[in-house]
Scaffold this active site. Structure first.
Site, PDB file in Angstrom:
ATOM      1  N   HIS A 245       0.871  -1.169   0.000  1.00 23.97           N
ATOM      2  CA  HIS A 245       0.000   0.000   0.000  1.00 23.97           C
ATOM      3  C   HIS A 245       0.909   1.220   0.000  1.00 23.97           C
ATOM      4  O   HIS A 245       1.742   1.385   0.893  1.00 23.97           O
ATOM      5  CB  HIS A 245      -0.918   0.000   1.215  1.00 23.97           C
ATOM      6  CG  HIS A 245      -1.920  -1.127   1.194  1.00 23.97           C
ATOM      7  ND1 HIS A 245      -2.274  -1.845   2.319  1.00 23.97           N
ATOM      8  CD2 HIS A 245      -2.630  -1.667   0.166  1.00 23.97           C
ATOM      9  CE1 HIS A 245      -3.166  -2.765   1.990  1.00 23.97           C
ATOM     10  NE2 HIS A 245      -3.391  -2.677   0.689  1.00 23.97           N
ATOM     11  N   GLU A 248       1.740   3.314   3.065  1.00 19.96           N
ATOM     12  CA  GLU A 248       2.325   2.636   4.222  1.00 19.96           C
ATOM     13  C   GLU A 248       3.815   2.464   3.944  1.00 19.96           C
ATOM     14  O   GLU A 248       4.250   1.471   3.361  1.00 19.96           O
ATOM     15  CB  GLU A 248       1.613   1.305   4.454  1.00 19.96           C
ATOM     16  CG  GLU A 248       0.130   1.483   4.756  1.00 19.96           C
ATOM     17  CD  GLU A 248      -0.654   0.182   4.803  1.00 19.96           C
ATOM     18  OE1 GLU A 248      -0.021  -0.897   4.797  1.00 19.96           O
ATOM     19  OE2 GLU A 248      -1.899   0.242   4.837  1.00 19.96           O
ATOM     20  N   HIS A 377       3.388  -3.936   6.378  1.00 18.84           N
ATOM     21  CA  HIS A 377       2.334  -2.938   6.240  1.00 18.84           C
ATOM     22  C   HIS A 377       2.437  -1.910   7.373  1.00 18.84           C
ATOM     23  O   HIS A 377       3.365  -1.944   8.172  1.00 18.84           O
ATOM     24  CB  HIS A 377       0.964  -3.613   6.254  1.00 18.84           C
ATOM     25  CG  HIS A 377       0.684  -4.442   5.033  1.00 18.84           C
ATOM     26  ND1 HIS A 377      -0.331  -4.164   4.154  1.00 18.84           N
ATOM     27  CD2 HIS A 377       1.307  -5.546   4.539  1.00 18.84           C
ATOM     28  CE1 HIS A 377      -0.334  -5.049   3.172  1.00 18.84           C
ATOM     29  NE2 HIS A 377       0.651  -5.914   3.387  1.00 18.84           N
ATOM     30  N   GLU A 469       2.224  -5.692  10.559  1.00 24.20           N
ATOM     31  CA  GLU A 469       1.859  -4.286  10.691  1.00 24.20           C
ATOM     32  C   GLU A 469       2.913  -3.665  11.605  1.00 24.20           C
ATOM     33  O   GLU A 469       2.955  -3.939  12.805  1.00 24.20           O
ATOM     34  CB  GLU A 469       0.455  -4.148  11.293  1.00 24.20           C
ATOM     35  CG  GLU A 469      -0.647  -4.797  10.468  1.00 24.20           C
ATOM     36  CD  GLU A 469      -1.082  -3.941   9.294  1.00 24.20           C
ATOM     37  OE1 GLU A 469      -0.713  -2.751   9.252  1.00 24.20           O
ATOM     38  OE2 GLU A 469      -1.787  -4.470   8.412  1.00 24.20           O
TER      39      GLU A 469
END
Length: 649
Positions: A245, A248, A377, A469
């Site tokens: 993404h 990110e 991410h 993440e």
């Protein structure tokens, strides 16, 4: 009579005048006299304003003598619409290559030809895309006719796409070998840093591209191995992917820093890093979505939005763009003897919009036998693992484990436990919601979505992938990057080392010949892995006792009992020698091995830059139809339609 003699004499005098001198390569174009008097002019063609040079010359290589003639030509219209015709594939590469012919580079009133090798490489990669829409290769991109060799002083019209025209800021020459600049890297700065790192450690590192983004940027990978560019027998393949993404960005920066760290520490003799690189082939792809990153970067660091730059230039979310094989796995789960691995891509998937970035990753997965992977991410602080799609489609949060649930939890904890913040027991911090779960969670239990990359890795290939993440801020300020790196460094290394858990070995026949695509099965786990081209395999497993079997089409099955101690941190060696059999008693095995990949598979037939629309029915015969669908793009040309694009012409 006198007048006739004077005219005759004048003709003889003109015949004896020396011919105008042609520039190299111009004598074949029938335009020596015109170009001799021509001057460099600014480029005014709207489709060619982003080339790496500023001036061109009339007439061009096609003897088109003005801007108006060029803009109303079928050649110019073609390069203007190729982006749509090929659904973004091979563009802007093809447009820039076409511009180098239609708007030739001019310096000091001399034309410079584009390089032939650039044309040849692009044709090799992109010709299948033309075949897919039944279009012939354009005559004006004839690599022999309009292009020159490097010895003739050619230029690379695609250099701009590789970040080769941007200048990296100079740094002091007396910096220590371990110096890492903790900053946000633009695309060209990222490319430059990766190339410099690979050059510094050329004996253990190299860079390569797995394909191009929708806007034409190379998807650069830096690889570390004792034999860069080559798979080595029994050496497992590992990958990290960042910036899926575009907004990110932490994962992207972490992988740029990790590349520099691996290089410098290997040179300094760090035993942990040397052991890792000497025994593992490591691939780092810092930015899978460089187009989206550019949009996010325009907002600047500190912008923590959730939308701008997340998707690609095609407005596609890459982590929703992979084939949904999880639904098929759930359907198969209730069928006795059905496999939940190496599930083929359904043909209907290719009828939708497939991002070139997605296709590049899928082709990459086919070309290298990856064992372990993680996608980095941002927006939370937790490690998730497959499945990401709920077992019940209507349930947004439902625990949905794979057959390898224990191994996936072990992998996720390897990263989480080595991260000082994720392993912190405070619930008031970023990621505090996951403290009671140990900083890890099954993806579908967190939130369910389909088309994810991790599920695709597991169900289509041998590769196990988790999603990390790495922080609650998607685009943090530069002053935060140093701290973020130190929080993640040991976790990144610890997770890479997990690629050596379980078992590995070679499957061969009684003569020692390797057997490709043999299946390695574990009793009680409905998920097999297959051997690579050299007959080697890797099977990630947690500690325990297992019954392992190897089987291949035309060979008898061999079974072995294996025990993996809890403290064992290196893969156990388990080889298999298979003996041929006259008949295949297991029809299901025969079918699964023959249909491992569908013979009509766009991913097998096409290069990473070639995209499919909805395929024609098999056996359909293109000849006989009037005109292809794209012919309408040239309807305004009347008598000058590009018949040279018709294959049957």
């Amino acid at each position: 009579m006198v007048l006739r003699l004077l005219l005759l004499l004048g003709g003889l005098l003109r015949a004896t005048e020396p011919a105008p001198r042609c520039e190299t390569g111009q004598e074949t174009l029938g335009q020596c006299q015109t170009i001799q008097k021509a001057k460099c002019v600014d480029i005014a063609l709207s489709s060619c304003t982003d080339v790496a040079y500023t001036q061109m010359m009339y007439p061009n290589f096609l003897d088109q003598k003005s801007r108006e003639v060029i803009e109303y030509s079928s050649e110019y219209i073609l390069i203007s619409v190729l982006h749509n015709l090929l659904q973004g594939e091979c563009n802007p590469d093809l447009r820039l290559l076409g511009c180098s012919v239609l708007a030739p580079q001019c310096e000091k009133d001399k034309v410079i030809k584009p390089c032939r090798h650039v044309c040849e490489n692009l044709k090799k990669n992109c010709l299948p895309a033309f075949d897919a829409i039944d279009m012939a290769w354009p005559y004006f991109l004839d690599c022999d006719r309009f292009f020159a060799g490097e010895e003739e002083g050619c230029f690379d019209p695609l250099a701009k796409l590789r970040g080769e025209v941007d200048v990296e800021e100079d740094l002091p020459s007396d910096l220590p070998a371990t110096f890492i600049q903790f900053k946000h890297h633009s695309y060209s700065q990222m490319v430059s840093t990766l190339k410099k790192t690979a050059s510094k450690c050329s004996h253990i590192a190299t860079t390569y591209s797995i394909g191009r983004s929708f806007e034409g940027k190379d998807l650069f990978v830096i690889e570390f191995s004792t034999k860069p560019g080559h798979h080595e027998l029994l050496k497992p393949e590992f990958k990290y992917i960042g910036n899926m993404h575009g907004n990110e960005v932490v994962g992207k920066e972490l992988l740029i820093y990790l590349a520099q760290y691996l290089c410098s520490e290997y040179l300094l003799g760090n035993p942990r890093i040397q052991t890792l690189i000497n025994n593992t082939r490591i691939h780092l792809l810092p930015s899978l979505n460089p187009d989206g990153y550019e949009l996010a970067a325009e907002e600047g660091a500190g912008y923590n939005g959730w939308v701008i730059g997340r998707q690609t230039a095609q407005n596609l979310d890459l982590n929703r763009n992979f084939p949904d094989l999880t639904s098929e796995a759930y359907r198969r789960a209730g069928i006795r003897g059905a496999r939940l691995d190496h599930i083929p891509i359904p043909q209907s998937y290719w009828w939708g919009k497939v991002a070139p970035e997605t296709k590049a990753v899928m082709k990459w997965l086919r070309s290298i036998p990856f064992v372990l992977s993680a996608s980095l991410h941002g927006g939370e602080l937790v490690v998730t693992y497959p499945y990401d799609y709920s077992r019940h489609p209507m349930e947004e949060k439902m625990f949905s484990p794979t057959p390898d649930e224990k191994m996936f939890k072990m992998l996720a904890k390897a990263y989480a436990d080595a991260h000082p913040v994720i392993s912190d027991r405070s619930e008031l911090r970023c990621g505090g919601n996951f403290v009671r779960r140990g900083g890890i969670i099954n993806g579908a239990e967190w939130y369910s979505f389909t088309g994810g990359m991790a599920d695709f890795n597991y169900l289509h290939t041998n590769c196990f992938e988790v999603t990390v993440e790495v922080g609650c801020e998607k685009f943090p300020l530069e002053e935060e990057l140093f701290t973020i790196w130190h929080e993640n460094r040991d976790a990144l290394l610890n997770y890479m080392e997990m690629v050596h858990r379980g078992i590995k070995g070679i499957v061969s026949d009684k003569f020692g010949n390797p057997i490709k695509n043999a299946r390695i099965s574990v009793r009680g786990i409905q998920h097999d892995v297959t051997t690579a081209a050299d007959g080697d395999y890797w099977r990630l497993l947690p500690p325990g006792t297992y019954i392992i079997s190897a089987q291949a089409a035309g060979y008898s099955r061999v079974m072995k009992r294996v025990t993996l101690p809890a403290k064992m941190k290196r893969a156990g060696r388990v080889d298999f020698v298979l003996r041929p059999v006259e008949a295949w008693p297991n029809k299901l095995l025969r079918r699964s091995m023959e249909d491992l990949y569908d013979p009509y598979d766009p991913l097998e037939l096409f290069d990473p830059h070639a995209q499919h629309g909805q395929p024609e029915a098999r056996g359909a015969s293109p000849p006989g139809r009037e005109k292809p669908w794209w012919w309408s793009y040239f309807s305004s040309l009347d008598l000058h339609k590009p018949l040279w694009l018709l294959k049957q012409h």
